[in-house]
Motif scaffolding. Structure first.
Motif, PDB file in Angstrom:
ATOM      1  N   ARG A  47       0.673  -1.005   0.079  1.00 37.55           N
ATOM      2  CA  ARG A  47      -0.527  -0.292  -0.447  1.00 37.55           C
ATOM      3  C   ARG A  47       0.927   1.302   0.108  1.00 37.55           C
ATOM      4  O   ARG A  47       1.822   1.007   1.525  1.00 37.55           O
ATOM      5  N   SER A  48       0.721   1.773  -1.124  1.00 38.66           N
ATOM      6  CA  SER A  48       1.810   3.304  -1.521  1.00 38.66           C
ATOM      7  C   SER A  48       1.114   3.944  -0.924  1.00 38.66           C
ATOM      8  O   SER A  48       0.171   3.842  -1.619  1.00 38.66           O
ATOM      9  N   PHE A  49       1.542   5.486  -0.713  1.00 36.97           N
ATOM     10  CA  PHE A  49       1.066   6.848  -1.144  1.00 36.97           C
ATOM     11  C   PHE A  49       2.157   8.006  -1.603  1.00 36.97           C
ATOM     12  O   PHE A  49       3.431   7.924  -0.613  1.00 36.97           O
ATOM     13  N   HIS A  50       1.908   8.559  -2.068  1.00 39.34           N
ATOM     14  CA  HIS A  50       2.751   9.554  -2.879  1.00 39.34           C
ATOM     15  C   HIS A  50       2.081  10.972  -2.782  1.00 39.34           C
ATOM     16  O   HIS A  50       1.042  10.733  -3.746  1.00 39.34           O
ATOM     17  N   ASP A  51       2.900  11.899  -3.008  1.00 38.49           N
ATOM     18  CA  ASP A  51       2.599  13.029  -2.422  1.00 38.49           C
ATOM     19  C   ASP A  51       3.785  14.301  -3.215  1.00 38.49           C
ATOM     20  O   ASP A  51       4.841  13.985  -2.468  1.00 38.49           O
ATOM     21  N   ALA A  52       3.446  15.180  -4.087  1.00 44.12           N
ATOM     22  CA  ALA A  52       4.570  16.224  -4.064  1.00 44.12           C
ATOM     23  C   ALA A  52       4.610  17.063  -3.571  1.00 44.12           C
ATOM     24  O   ALA A  52       5.376  18.153  -4.004  1.00 44.12           O
ATOM     25  N   GLU A  59      -2.147  16.963   3.150  1.00 42.79           N
ATOM     26  CA  GLU A  59      -3.607  16.067   4.034  1.00 42.79           C
ATOM     27  C   GLU A  59      -3.356  14.697   4.206  1.00 42.79           C
ATOM     28  O   GLU A  59      -3.744  13.828   4.847  1.00 42.79           O
ATOM     29  N   ILE A  60      -2.510  14.024   2.836  1.00 38.39           N
ATOM     30  CA  ILE A  60      -2.432  12.332   2.802  1.00 38.39           C
ATOM     31  C   ILE A  60      -1.918  12.127   4.363  1.00 38.39           C
ATOM     32  O   ILE A  60      -1.676  11.194   5.069  1.00 38.39           O
ATOM     33  N   MET A  63      -3.464  12.270   7.210  1.00 37.25           N
ATOM     34  CA  MET A  63      -4.399  10.904   7.525  1.00 37.25           C
ATOM     35  C   MET A  63      -3.863   9.905   7.890  1.00 37.25           C
ATOM     36  O   MET A  63      -4.331   9.366   8.899  1.00 37.25           O
ATOM     37  N   LEU A  88       5.409  13.967  -8.990  1.00 37.11           N
ATOM     38  CA  LEU A  88       4.461  12.930  -8.598  1.00 37.11           C
ATOM     39  C   LEU A  88       5.377  11.731  -9.264  1.00 37.11           C
ATOM     40  O   LEU A  88       6.046  10.912  -8.398  1.00 37.11           O
ATOM     41  N   ALA A  89       6.287  11.278 -10.383  1.00 38.77           N
ATOM     42  CA  ALA A  89       7.171  10.378 -10.762  1.00 38.77           C
ATOM     43  C   ALA A  89       8.706  10.233 -10.716  1.00 38.77           C
ATOM     44  O   ALA A  89       9.006   9.403 -10.352  1.00 38.77           O
ATOM     45  N   PHE A  94      10.245   4.262  -4.731  1.00 42.70           N
ATOM     46  CA  PHE A  94       9.629   3.384  -6.225  1.00 42.70           C
ATOM     47  C   PHE A  94       9.517   2.041  -6.308  1.00 42.70           C
ATOM     48  O   PHE A  94      10.309   1.359  -5.444  1.00 42.70           O
TER      49      PHE A  94
END
Lengths: 259, 259
Positions: A47-52, A59-60, A63, A88-89, A94
């Motif tokens: 389960r991954s979360f990514h944010d730039a 906010e993520i 959470m 994001l990329a 990775f």
């Protein structure tokens, strides 16, 4: 530069406490405001979360701080961009699939001019870190059998890491969910928490935890981070060239490479 | 069975409204309570959320409903398990890298006894859907040049989809971020919203939106879903065997396969 955070535990454990500390460094107590990401293994799934955006105000991220996602292995990264735009990329960790497992990688450092050989795995973004990760994955696929033991893998990984560290700064975390490989080129620290558990206080936020109330006597939970995250515990500081292979919270192989 | 939701737009658009409708069907207005996932492209990067808990009560789903993540292409799936346990590794959408792009796939239906040929891409979980996805990816890598046009790709994808649909139920969404391929074996619906925009009301929740206040006159936003998500708009219902290739909100190729 960036900051790394990894966890290896013998029981599904949430990363909320350490994650809260680390993410402050993404724009509040530290300058690593160019994105962040975290991957939590759950069985073979990830389960991954990514944010730039900066982790301190994301906010993520907020959470996740309040939502106890339990995992035996997790990898987290907050970015201060050197090579590659802020998008994001280019946000670690990775992920690629090899032999029916997800492999997750995060890197601190830079190898600006690193140019990998062509192979099956290709970078999507334009960071040196993702180019290195693809190089690692292509090398492993080509040179190891799919039933390689973690120690056989570590042997190859140390040689590769040694090569990268000679070209620049290469601190890294790599996992396939079963083990966590850690290599220090300049800076990395670890701590293993086991019974009797005590309290701990974050360096970067006014947060204290009493691990005893959160754990059972058999729990073993190890944290690896660029810099110690707590101010009142004794962390082990890796030496340049030192590597450790973690599984279920314990070091199952380790060594010192010349870099 | 499961439910699918896809979006193709000519400007970064949030999926909050449709996502709110769909996720109600994950344990509230529908029985698809065995996990959910969503992938949003941002440039070449992709931001994914996966959860093995019911979407109607998931804390992560509720965060996404209120957090406008803007994307030109998105794929979402809520699961009612047939083949494979309820766990994170079995949760759609599935993602693999090919030619330096992330490819994202979600499937509604079942091909219980489907057994793919060996190839570079391997499933991590134990669903028929992920086995099919790996089969698609292995076939594309082996049979198409990396500079294949979306229409060349669609030609191959339709043939593959036709083959799968003859073995079972195969409704699918597939994207590499540049285009969105959709194939209907039994059930799929789409709608294209463009100026003049009007209001719309969700079928599954007491939520109304006025698209005019959320858009500019040049916006084109198309939604593809297993069943229409709104009660006061006219959706196009795909016929069995019908496929459409979307790009920037428009259909750029379409056809009807015999299944």
């Amino acid at each position: 530069m960036c900051e790394l955070l990894g966890m290896s535990a013998n029981t599904p454990t949430d990363l909320c406490f350490s994650f809260t500390g680390l993410t402050q460094r993404g724009g509040k107590t530290g300058p690593h405001k160019d994105g962040w990401g975290v991957s939590f293994y759950e069985g073979k799934g990830v389960r991954s979360f990514h944010d730039a955006t900066p982790s301190a105000t994301s906010e993520i991220a907020s959470m996740i701080q309040g939502h106890p996602i339990k995992s035996k292995t997790a990898i987290c990264h907050i970015r201060q961009a050197n090579v590659g735009d802020i998008n994001l990329a280019n946000t670690h960790p990775f992920i690629r699939e090899l032999w029916g497992r997800y492999w997750v990688f995060a890197h601190n450092g830079q190898l600006e001019s690193f140019s990998p050989k062509n192979g099956i795995y290709e970078p999507v973004g334009d960071t040196d870190s993702e180019r290195i990760f693809c190089d690692v994955m292509n090398y492993i696929r080509a040179h190891l059998p799919r039933n390689a033991t973690p120690k056989q893998l570590a042997e190859i990984l140390v040689k590769l890491a040694q090569g990268y560290a000679k070209q620049g700064v290469f601190n890294c975390l790599l996992s396939n969910g079963d083990w966590l490989f850690t290599f220090c080129s300049t800076k990395l620290a670890s701590i293993t928490r086991r019974a009797p558990f005590g309290p701990a206080r974050l360096t970067d936020a006014d947060v204290t935890i009493d691990f005893e109330s959160e754990t059972t006597p058999n729990d073993v939970v190890s944290i690896v981070a660029t810099e110690p995250l707590t101010s009142d515990e004794e962390w082990h500081l890796y030496k340049p060239g030192e590597w450790k292979l973690w599984q279920l919270g314990e070091v199952i192989a380790h060594g010192q490479a010349t870099i």
